[in-house]
Design a protein around this motif. Sequence first.
Motif, PDB file in Angstrom:
ATOM      1  N   THR A  80       0.839  -1.198   0.000  1.00 24.58           N
ATOM      2  CA  THR A  80       0.000   0.000   0.000  1.00 24.58           C
ATOM      3  C   THR A  80       0.873   1.248   0.000  1.00 24.58           C
ATOM      4  OG1 THR A  80      -0.120   0.044   2.424  1.00 24.58           O
ATOM      5  CG2 THR A  80      -1.843  -1.176   1.254  1.00 24.58           C
ATOM      6  N   GLU A  81       0.244   2.386  -0.313  1.00 21.14           N
ATOM      7  CA  GLU A  81       0.935   3.676  -0.328  1.00 21.14           C
ATOM      8  C   GLU A  81       2.204   3.604  -1.169  1.00 21.14           C
ATOM      9  OE1 GLU A  81       1.467   4.880   3.718  1.00 21.14           O
ATOM     10  OE2 GLU A  81      -0.679   5.120   4.075  1.00 21.14           O
ATOM     11  N   ASN A  82       2.098   3.021  -2.353  1.00 22.19           N
ATOM     12  CA  ASN A  82       3.259   2.842  -3.211  1.00 22.19           C
ATOM     13  C   ASN A  82       3.272   3.787  -4.414  1.00 22.19           C
ATOM     14  OD1 ASN A  82       1.264   1.614  -4.767  1.00 22.19           O
ATOM     15  ND2 ASN A  82       1.927  -0.468  -4.233  1.00 22.19           N
ATOM     16  N   ILE A  83       2.283   4.696  -4.488  1.00 23.39           N
ATOM     17  CA  ILE A  83       2.263   5.734  -5.518  1.00 23.39           C
ATOM     18  C   ILE A  83       1.778   7.038  -4.874  1.00 23.39           C
ATOM     19  CG2 ILE A  83       1.814   4.122  -7.432  1.00 23.39           C
ATOM     20  CD1 ILE A  83      -1.133   5.159  -7.305  1.00 23.39           C
ATOM     21  N   PHE A  84       1.940   8.143  -5.609  1.00 21.87           N
ATOM     22  CA  PHE A  84       1.401   9.429  -5.182  1.00 21.87           C
ATOM     23  C   PHE A  84       0.099   9.668  -5.947  1.00 21.87           C
ATOM     24  CE2 PHE A  84       6.001   9.867  -4.531  1.00 21.87           C
ATOM     25  CZ  PHE A  84       6.023  10.177  -3.181  1.00 21.87           C
ATOM     26  N   ALA A  85      -1.032   9.398  -5.275  1.00 22.04           N
ATOM     27  CA  ALA A  85      -2.328   9.418  -5.946  1.00 22.04           C
ATOM     28  C   ALA A  85      -2.700  10.793  -6.476  1.00 22.04           C
ATOM     29  CB  ALA A  85      -3.416   8.914  -4.997  1.00 22.04           C
ATOM     30  N   SER A  86      -2.206  11.855  -5.846  1.00 26.27           N
ATOM     31  CA  SER A  86      -2.587  13.209  -6.246  1.00 26.27           C
ATOM     32  C   SER A  86      -1.732  13.763  -7.379  1.00 26.27           C
ATOM     33  CB  SER A  86      -2.506  14.153  -5.040  1.00 26.27           C
ATOM     34  OG  SER A  86      -1.177  14.216  -4.556  1.00 26.27           O
ATOM     35  N   LEU A  87      -0.747  12.996  -7.820  1.00 30.89           N
ATOM     36  CA  LEU A  87       0.110  13.416  -8.927  1.00 30.89           C
ATOM     37  C   LEU A  87      -0.210  12.597 -10.175  1.00 30.89           C
ATOM     38  CD1 LEU A  87       3.581  13.739  -7.158  1.00 30.89           C
ATOM     39  CD2 LEU A  87       1.882  15.528  -7.579  1.00 30.89           C
ATOM     40  N   SER A  88       0.156  13.127 -11.318  1.00 34.89           N
ATOM     41  CA  SER A  88      -0.069  12.406 -12.568  1.00 34.89           C
ATOM     42  C   SER A  88       0.879  11.212 -12.660  1.00 34.89           C
ATOM     43  CB  SER A  88       0.163  13.329 -13.760  1.00 34.89           C
ATOM     44  OG  SER A  88       1.540  13.642 -13.882  1.00 34.89           O
ATOM     45  N   VAL A  89       0.578  10.316 -13.585  1.00 33.20           N
ATOM     46  CA  VAL A  89       1.461   9.180 -13.848  1.00 33.20           C
ATOM     47  C   VAL A  89       2.852   9.681 -14.207  1.00 33.20           C
ATOM     48  CG1 VAL A  89       1.919   7.293 -15.464  1.00 33.20           C
ATOM     49  CG2 VAL A  89      -0.390   7.611 -14.530  1.00 33.20           C
ATOM     50  N   ALA A  90       2.915  10.676 -15.091  1.00 30.51           N
ATOM     51  CA  ALA A  90       4.207  11.213 -15.528  1.00 30.51           C
ATOM     52  C   ALA A  90       4.981  11.807 -14.354  1.00 30.51           C
ATOM     53  CB  ALA A  90       4.000  12.262 -16.614  1.00 30.51           C
ATOM     54  N   PHE A 109       5.209  -0.624 -20.246  1.00 36.02           N
ATOM     55  CA  PHE A 109       3.870  -0.498 -19.669  1.00 36.02           C
ATOM     56  C   PHE A 109       3.032   0.454 -20.530  1.00 36.02           C
ATOM     57  CE2 PHE A 109       6.692  -1.416 -16.045  1.00 36.02           C
ATOM     58  CZ  PHE A 109       6.044  -2.511 -15.478  1.00 36.02           C
ATOM     59  N   PRO A 110       2.530  -0.019 -21.672  1.00 35.70           N
ATOM     60  CA  PRO A 110       1.800   0.885 -22.573  1.00 35.70           C
ATOM     61  C   PRO A 110       0.558   1.509 -21.946  1.00 35.70           C
ATOM     62  CG  PRO A 110       1.586  -1.423 -23.261  1.00 35.70           C
ATOM     63  CD  PRO A 110       2.653  -1.376 -22.218  1.00 35.70           C
ATOM     64  N   ASP A 111      -0.075   0.822 -20.981  1.00 33.30           N
ATOM     65  CA  ASP A 111      -1.226   1.421 -20.298  1.00 33.30           C
ATOM     66  C   ASP A 111      -0.820   2.706 -19.579  1.00 33.30           C
ATOM     67  OD1 ASP A 111      -2.838  -0.563 -21.167  1.00 33.30           O
ATOM     68  OD2 ASP A 111      -3.183  -1.495 -19.216  1.00 33.30           O
ATOM     69  N   LEU A 112       0.373   2.717 -19.011  1.00 39.82           N
ATOM     70  CA  LEU A 112       0.858   3.915 -18.326  1.00 39.82           C
ATOM     71  C   LEU A 112       1.180   5.022 -19.326  1.00 39.82           C
ATOM     72  CD1 LEU A 112       3.209   2.423 -15.580  1.00 39.82           C
ATOM     73  CD2 LEU A 112       0.779   3.018 -15.418  1.00 39.82           C
ATOM     74  N   ALA A 113       1.719   4.635 -20.462  1.00 40.03           N
ATOM     75  CA  ALA A 113       2.017   5.638 -21.488  1.00 40.03           C
ATOM     76  C   ALA A 113       0.742   6.333 -21.944  1.00 40.03           C
ATOM     77  CB  ALA A 113       2.721   4.983 -22.670  1.00 40.03           C
ATOM     78  N   ARG A 114      -0.329   5.560 -22.105  1.00 35.37           N
ATOM     79  CA  ARG A 114      -1.597   6.153 -22.544  1.00 35.37           C
ATOM     80  C   ARG A 114      -2.222   7.020 -21.448  1.00 35.37           C
ATOM     81  NH1 ARG A 114      -1.932   1.009 -25.194  1.00 35.37           N
ATOM     82  NH2 ARG A 114      -2.907   0.056 -23.360  1.00 35.37           N
ATOM     83  N   ALA A 115      -1.904   6.688 -20.193  1.00 42.86           N
ATOM     84  CA  ALA A 115      -2.521   7.403 -19.069  1.00 42.86           C
ATOM     85  C   ALA A 115      -1.553   8.376 -18.402  1.00 42.86           C
ATOM     86  CB  ALA A 115      -3.021   6.395 -18.039  1.00 42.86           C
ATOM     87  N   ARG A 116      -0.495   8.768 -19.074  1.00 43.61           N
ATOM     88  CA  ARG A 116       0.575   9.519 -18.413  1.00 43.61           C
ATOM     89  C   ARG A 116       0.116  10.858 -17.861  1.00 43.61           C
ATOM     90  NH1 ARG A 116       5.286   9.969 -22.427  1.00 43.61           N
ATOM     91  NH2 ARG A 116       6.109  11.295 -20.765  1.00 43.61           N
ATOM     92  N   THR A 117      -0.930  11.468 -18.435  1.00 46.63           N
ATOM     93  CA  THR A 117      -1.398  12.766 -17.938  1.00 46.63           C
ATOM     94  C   THR A 117      -2.470  12.641 -16.865  1.00 46.63           C
ATOM     95  OG1 THR A 117      -3.059  12.947 -19.696  1.00 46.63           O
ATOM     96  CG2 THR A 117      -0.862  13.851 -20.149  1.00 46.63           C
ATOM     97  N   LEU A 118      -2.958  11.431 -16.621  1.00 45.25           N
ATOM     98  CA  LEU A 118      -4.010  11.229 -15.618  1.00 45.25           C
ATOM     99  C   LEU A 118      -3.435  11.254 -14.209  1.00 45.25           C
ATOM    100  CD1 LEU A 118      -6.190   8.336 -17.085  1.00 45.25           C
ATOM    101  CD2 LEU A 118      -6.692  10.781 -17.086  1.00 45.25           C
ATOM    102  N   LEU A 119      -4.265  11.660 -13.249  1.00 45.45           N
ATOM    103  CA  LEU A 119      -3.869  11.519 -11.856  1.00 45.45           C
ATOM    104  C   LEU A 119      -3.776  10.039 -11.517  1.00 45.45           C
ATOM    105  CD1 LEU A 119      -6.032  14.223 -10.035  1.00 45.45           C
ATOM    106  CD2 LEU A 119      -3.631  14.366 -10.731  1.00 45.45           C
ATOM    107  N   ALA A 120      -2.732   9.672 -10.790  1.00 45.96           N
ATOM    108  CA  ALA A 120      -2.536   8.265 -10.449  1.00 45.96           C
ATOM    109  C   ALA A 120      -3.706   7.710  -9.650  1.00 45.96           C
ATOM    110  CB  ALA A 120      -1.233   8.087  -9.680  1.00 45.96           C
ATOM    111  N   GLY A 121      -4.376   8.557  -8.871  1.00 40.92           N
ATOM    112  CA  GLY A 121      -5.514   8.108  -8.094  1.00 40.92           C
ATOM    113  C   GLY A 121      -6.698   7.679  -8.923  1.00 40.92           C
TER     114      GLY A 121
END
Length: 253
Positions: free
Chosen positions: A94-104, A131-143
């Motif tokens: 858990t808590e392994n990403i920053f949900a309030s920041l974008s993927v990039a 990880f092509p899913d991440l490339a497509r979602a790079r501008t999305l918030l990680a959350g």
Amino acid sequence: MSGTSDARPLLAAEAVVAGYEPGLPIVHGASLAVAAGEILAVLGPNGAGKSTLVKALAGLVPVSRGTVRLDGRDITGLPAHLRPRAGLAFVPQTENIFASLSVADNLRIACDVMPDRPRGRARTAELLDLFPDLARARTLLAGRLSGGQRQMLAVARALVASPRVLMLDEPSAGLSPLFVSDVFARLRTIRDTGVAIVLVEQNVRAALKVADRALVLVEGRNRHEGPAKTLADDPAIAALYLGGAPHSSGSPA
């Protein structure tokens, strides 16, 4: 299977005693070894000490006895924040990403803490290909990512520093079977680049399907160890962890 138990261990722990409170160990002399290009699954019932063991290897839980070596170097007392630079990466459950920041931005932060930032940027580009899913979602918030995408982002962040050993704590937790298969397929790809992987898992069938070898902990001690296929077909292991029937390589995970 890429890894073999005969290969020189890249990460080796010997007789590790560890716990969160002084004098109250959870891990009682556990040992493990994993070679480059090998996936080692760490299995066992709830409370067996699996997560505590990998956190001790990551420097997050004190080791009171025993040794931890990375490519022959004793890192038992090395502070946790220096272990990634030594080549050891850890992805917590858990808590392994920053949900309030974008993927990039999640990947950029991992890059910015590297001594060689140009190499980090190049590595980030490589990971977006993996990880092509991440490339497509790079501008999305990680959350806003799905559970499987979040787990892939956490793994990608850990890989920015090009670790030689990658440790993961329950990467399949809360994921659908489809995403479990997808995440574990990525782990095979990472393993095939020569990275050693230590995988703590409650999903025993899926873990034995992806792993080269497996270690079973019970009450913080080594109970069984061997090739994943051998353990999957062992009636004793099946009775304890697989619902009573040996796992056939042709059966679903």
